[in-house]
Design an enzyme around this catalytic site. Structure first.
Site: not given
Length: 155
Positions: A57, A66-69
Site C-alpha cells: 500500500y 511512501m512508507p508510513h504507518a
C-alpha cells in the site's frame, strides 16, 4: 511541518543508497527518523507488518514508495525522510521496482494527510505519464540539490 524543514531538522536525506530488499530500503528511512527522535523503532515494525498483511500500500506511483504507518505506531512528531536507491528494489506483487522512498511519520491524521499532499506536490509533473517526476530526486547528488527541487516545486 514542511517537507524541506523536516528533512533539514531531522538530517534525513540519504542519496544513492544500497538496499538488498524493500525491507532494508524502508529501514534506511526509518533509521534516520529514529536517530532524530521523530519516531520510535517500533514504527519500522508497524510499516513492515502492514505491508506484509495488506500488500504494498505504500507504493504511491511507479518507482515511488511512501512508507508510513499510523501515528500511534510510534510517531513522536511529524517528520519525513528521503531515500534514493542506487539499485531499485522490488516489492512482492509489484512489477515496477522502487527507487525513491519518502518515509512519512504523521503525528495525527491531519498532519499525515498534509504531508502526503506536500510530497505529491513536490513530485508533480504534468508532462509525465504518471503525473510525477521521480528523476527530480534521483538526479540529486547533495542535500542542497534536494532542497532546490522542493523549493522549485512549491514556488
Amino acid at each position: 511541518m514542511a517537507l524541506k524543514q523536516s528533512l533539514i531538522e531531522n538530517d534525513s536525506i540519504l542519496l544513492g543508497a544500497s538496499a538488498s530488499n524493500w525491507q532494508e530500503a524502508v529501514k534506511l528511512g526509518t533509521d534516520m527518523l529514529v536517530k532524530s527522535g521523530a519516531i520510535e523503532a517500533a514504527y519500522y515494525d508497524a510499516i513492515i507488518n502492514c505491508v506484509e498483511k495488506m500488500g504494498p500500500y505504500i507504493i504511491i506511483a511507479p518507482g515511488f514508495a511512501m512508507p508510513h504507518a499510523r501515528p500511534e505506531d510510534g510517531v513522536n512528531r511529524t517528520a519525513f525522510a528521503l531515500v534514493t536507491l542506487k539499485e531499485p528494489v522490488l516489492f512482492d506483487g509489484e512489477d515496477e521496482p522502487v527507487k525513491v522512498l519518502i518515509t512519512l511519520a504523521g503525528s495525527d491524521s491531519d498532519k499525515h494527510m498534509a504531508g502526503l499532499m506536500e510530497v505529491t506536490q513536490a513530485l508533480e509533473d504534468e508532462n509525465s505519464e504518471t503525473g510525477i517526476n521521480l528523476d527530480k530526486f534521483v538526479q540529486c547528488h547533495t542535500k542542497e540539490d534536494v532542497y532546490d527541487v522542493i523549493d522549485q516545486a512549491l514556488e
